[in-house]
Design an enzyme around this catalytic site. Structure first.
Site, PDB file in Angstrom:
ATOM      1  N   SER A 119       0.908  -1.184  -0.016  1.00 22.44           N
ATOM      2  CA  SER A 119       0.157  -0.034  -0.116  1.00 22.44           C
ATOM      3  C   SER A 119       0.969   1.166  -0.001  1.00 22.44           C
ATOM      4  O   SER A 119       1.882   1.421  -1.061  1.00 22.44           O
ATOM      5  CB  SER A 119      -0.875  -0.055   1.080  1.00 22.44           C
ATOM      6  OG  SER A 119      -1.990   1.062   0.960  1.00 22.44           O
ATOM      7  N   LYS A 171     -22.694  16.987   6.687  1.00 28.30           N
ATOM      8  CA  LYS A 171     -21.645  17.412   7.845  1.00 28.30           C
ATOM      9  C   LYS A 171     -21.618  16.087   8.552  1.00 28.30           C
ATOM     10  O   LYS A 171     -22.476  15.445   9.259  1.00 28.30           O
ATOM     11  CB  LYS A 171     -22.288  18.544   8.587  1.00 28.30           C
ATOM     12  CG  LYS A 171     -21.375  18.868   9.805  1.00 28.30           C
ATOM     13  CD  LYS A 171     -19.978  19.594   9.399  1.00 28.30           C
ATOM     14  CE  LYS A 171     -19.349  19.980  10.508  1.00 28.30           C
ATOM     15  NZ  LYS A 171     -18.057  20.513  10.087  1.00 28.30           N
TER      16      LYS A 171
END
Length: 314
Positions: A119, A171
């Site tokens: 990764s 949000k």
């Protein structure tokens, strides 16, 4: 021997001890000055620098500064980046990648894949001019992941609820306190795929592979060193001899020493702790000062917050 002679001898011993300590402090000051002039560990003579990147990759300012010092140091003729990492944050990998590329713009850089470089670990490895891996090393895992916990069911069992008022539907999404709406999932997926596309393009550029070919490899799969060589994710199988051989093709002498540039808090401030036993022996003290060495090298010169934590741990 009368009492006055004994007292005189004790006074003489105290004076000798005082001057020995004073001399040791003077050597510390001289070491500080020399370090400031020379500019870093191992920089007094031509050498190949080695930096180890191990564990989880994060936004590491100290490592970035160390790599920049290596870039600027005229005595460093090449850099070997040894990687043993399962990955970490994308942003942390990005910063380290760019810092290594900045070094590579001025001197040869070899990525040394050890046990694992997956990764973001592979992202960093791709920054080198060439990648050397062991036959059984693990690498790859090209991809991006975003995970978050869900504790809504647990809260319901406990009889706890959470009320929220927010300025807009997106949000603080996704939230661990309720299942995310589809809009939030789409938002996160868009963010992930943007980072993923950037990662794929980076690998395609650094490995000189068609993007379509990289996409076939970028499904999160991991590879052994042997497999990675077959799909062109690494360049060579081996270790130090192969690293030396590559550097020789770049005009770097095989006779140059490889010197570890360690994280400063590992070696202690100025790296002086390593020299304590030798200085002690020269001054006539017992050279077996492992405890003092540990104190000077690992605790005394750490910043306050970490020093407190270290003391508490012990």
């Amino acid at each position: 021997m009368d009492q006055s002679a004994i007292a005189d001898r004790r006074q003489l011993r105290r004076k000798l001890t005082f001057w020995r300590i004073a001399a040791a402090l003077l050597l510390v000051a001289i070491g500080f000055s020399l370090y400031s002039v020379v500019g870093g560990e191992g920089s007094a003579r031509p050498h190949v620098a080695r930096v180890e990147i191990a564990g989880m990759i994060t936004d590491d300012d100290e490592l970035i500064e160390r790599l920049d010092t290596i870039r600027k140091n005229a005595q460093v003729k090449a850099l070997v980046v040894s990687i043993s990492s399962p990955g970490g944050t994308t942003f942390g990998g990005e910063r380290i990648f760019k810092a290594i590329r900045a070094v590579a713009a001025e001197k040869p850089v070899v990525s040394d894949v050890r046990t694992l470089a997956a990764s973001a670990g592979y992202m960093i490895a791709s920054a080198g001019d060439t990648i050397v891996a062991g036959e059984s090393s693990i690498t790859g895992s090209i991809g991006v992941i975003f995970q978050y916990p869900q504790i809504q069911n647990l809260l319901e069992k406990l009889g706890v609820s959470l009320e929220e008022i927010k300025s807009a539907p997106m949000k603080a999404e996704p939230s661990p306190f309720h299942a995310p709406p589809e809009e939030a999932k789409a938002m996160i997926r868009s963010m992930i795929m943007d980072s993923y596309d950037w990662f794929v393009d980076l690998v395609a550029d650094r490995r000189k592979l068609p993007r379509e070919e990289v996409l076939k490899l970028a499904n999160g799969a991991i590879f052994t060193g042997r497999q990675a060589l077959n799909v062109k994710l690494v360049d060579t199988l081996g270790g130090t001899p192969e690293i030396r051989a590559y550097l020789a093709t770049r005009g770097v002498s095989k006779d140059l020493p490889i010197i570890e540039w360690k994280e400063r808090r590992e070696t202690g401030y100025l790296g002086f702790g390593a020299f304590v036993p030798y200085i002690a022996a020269a001054l006539g003290f017992d050279p077996d000062l492992s405890k003092a060495h540990s104190l000077l090298g690992s605790k005394l010169f750490l910043d306050g917050l970490v020093s407190v934590w270290q003391v508490g741990k012990d």
